[in-house]
Scaffold this motif. Sequence first.
Motif, PDB file in Angstrom:
ATOM      1  N   GLY A  10       0.799  -1.194   0.076  1.00  0.00           N
ATOM      2  CA  GLY A  10       0.032   0.166  -0.129  1.00  0.00           C
ATOM      3  C   GLY A  10       0.943   1.277   0.085  1.00  0.00           C
ATOM      4  O   GLY A  10       2.056   1.338  -0.258  1.00  0.00           O
ATOM      5  N   LEU A  11       0.095   2.500   0.267  1.00  0.00           N
ATOM      6  CA  LEU A  11       0.904   3.726   0.294  1.00  0.00           C
ATOM      7  C   LEU A  11       0.826   4.129   1.861  1.00  0.00           C
ATOM      8  O   LEU A  11       0.021   4.088   2.622  1.00  0.00           O
ATOM      9  N   VAL A  12       2.143   4.537   2.100  1.00  0.00           N
ATOM     10  CA  VAL A  12       2.374   4.743   3.598  1.00  0.00           C
ATOM     11  C   VAL A  12       3.479   5.891   3.574  1.00  0.00           C
ATOM     12  O   VAL A  12       4.526   6.425   2.607  1.00  0.00           O
ATOM     13  N   GLN A  39      11.527  -4.755  -6.494  1.00  0.00           N
ATOM     14  CA  GLN A  39      12.080  -4.192  -7.831  1.00  0.00           C
ATOM     15  C   GLN A  39      11.347  -3.048  -8.074  1.00  0.00           C
ATOM     16  O   GLN A  39      10.148  -2.851  -8.072  1.00  0.00           O
ATOM     17  N   ALA A  40      12.208  -2.148  -8.204  1.00  0.00           N
ATOM     18  CA  ALA A  40      11.679  -0.639  -8.343  1.00  0.00           C
ATOM     19  C   ALA A  40      11.920  -0.358  -9.812  1.00  0.00           C
ATOM     20  O   ALA A  40      12.401  -1.094 -10.377  1.00  0.00           O
ATOM     21  N   ALA A  92       8.816   0.015  -4.277  1.00  0.00           N
ATOM     22  CA  ALA A  92       9.178  -0.991  -5.196  1.00  0.00           C
ATOM     23  C   ALA A  92       7.933  -1.961  -5.224  1.00  0.00           C
ATOM     24  O   ALA A  92       6.910  -1.922  -4.301  1.00  0.00           O
ATOM     25  N   VAL A  93       7.939  -3.085  -5.905  1.00  0.00           N
ATOM     26  CA  VAL A  93       6.941  -4.262  -5.969  1.00  0.00           C
ATOM     27  C   VAL A  93       7.846  -5.233  -5.261  1.00  0.00           C
ATOM     28  O   VAL A  93       8.709  -5.454  -5.511  1.00  0.00           O
ATOM     29  N   GLY A 116       3.496 -10.275  -6.857  1.00  0.00           N
ATOM     30  CA  GLY A 116       4.161  -9.163  -5.990  1.00  0.00           C
ATOM     31  C   GLY A 116       2.981  -8.319  -5.593  1.00  0.00           C
ATOM     32  O   GLY A 116       1.654  -8.183  -5.981  1.00  0.00           O
ATOM     33  N   THR A 117       3.453  -7.376  -4.815  1.00  0.00           N
ATOM     34  CA  THR A 117       2.461  -6.241  -3.985  1.00  0.00           C
ATOM     35  C   THR A 117       3.120  -5.055  -4.056  1.00  0.00           C
ATOM     36  O   THR A 117       4.365  -4.818  -3.499  1.00  0.00           O
ATOM     37  N   GLN A 118       2.487  -3.970  -4.242  1.00  0.00           N
ATOM     38  CA  GLN A 118       3.034  -2.862  -4.378  1.00  0.00           C
ATOM     39  C   GLN A 118       3.305  -1.850  -3.012  1.00  0.00           C
ATOM     40  O   GLN A 118       2.478  -2.035  -2.212  1.00  0.00           O
ATOM     41  N   VAL A 119       4.414  -1.412  -2.697  1.00  0.00           N
ATOM     42  CA  VAL A 119       4.769  -0.517  -1.694  1.00  0.00           C
ATOM     43  C   VAL A 119       5.145   0.688  -2.144  1.00  0.00           C
ATOM     44  O   VAL A 119       6.105   0.776  -3.157  1.00  0.00           O
ATOM     45  N   THR A 120       4.477   1.764  -1.680  1.00  0.00           N
ATOM     46  CA  THR A 120       4.913   3.128  -2.021  1.00  0.00           C
ATOM     47  C   THR A 120       4.988   3.958  -0.689  1.00  0.00           C
ATOM     48  O   THR A 120       3.988   3.784  -0.129  1.00  0.00           O
ATOM     49  N   VAL A 121       6.181   4.421  -0.479  1.00  0.00           N
ATOM     50  CA  VAL A 121       6.561   5.339   0.477  1.00  0.00           C
ATOM     51  C   VAL A 121       6.703   6.787   0.168  1.00  0.00           C
ATOM     52  O   VAL A 121       7.577   7.113  -0.786  1.00  0.00           O
ATOM     53  N   SER A 122       5.706   7.697   0.383  1.00  0.00           N
ATOM     54  CA  SER A 122       5.759   9.040   0.123  1.00  0.00           C
ATOM     55  C   SER A 122       6.665   9.791   1.044  1.00  0.00           C
ATOM     56  O   SER A 122       6.659   9.399   2.287  1.00  0.00           O
ATOM     57  N   SER A 123       7.389  10.931   0.643  1.00  0.00           N
ATOM     58  CA  SER A 123       8.187  11.599   1.432  1.00  0.00           C
ATOM     59  C   SER A 123       7.476  12.791   2.232  1.00  0.00           C
ATOM     60  O   SER A 123       6.279  13.154   1.762  1.00  0.00           O
TER      61      SER A 123
END
Length: 123
Positions: A10-12, A39-40, A92-93, A116-123
Amino acid sequence: QVQLVESGGGLVQAGGSLRLSCAVSGRTFSSYTMGWFRQAPGKDRAFVAAINWSSGATYYANSVKGRFTISRQNAKNTMYLQMNSLKPEDTAVYYCAAGRNGVPSIPTSYGYWGQGTQVTVSS
């Protein structure tokens, strides 16, 4: 039919946490090593962590050591990746994998892969 199914991405925000799960079905992997890779975009698949299913021995990439924890729950045939203190560069996935022989940090050591599962880290 062997299946590895990841979930929990998810998005964090940076500094946050996520827990990924990898549910295994179709066979038991008691003598296998289970791994997490990521994998990015535009980059090769990179080792994150691995665990020997029977002994519980763990291996980590230097980039995640001290922040990520790999574990497994035999009764549920499930592996986990607890990710804390997430950084934008962790985006990355994330894939889980199972393999019987070889070096835990090398993708070619694994014969079974999840989608695969998407991980998105916002700044």
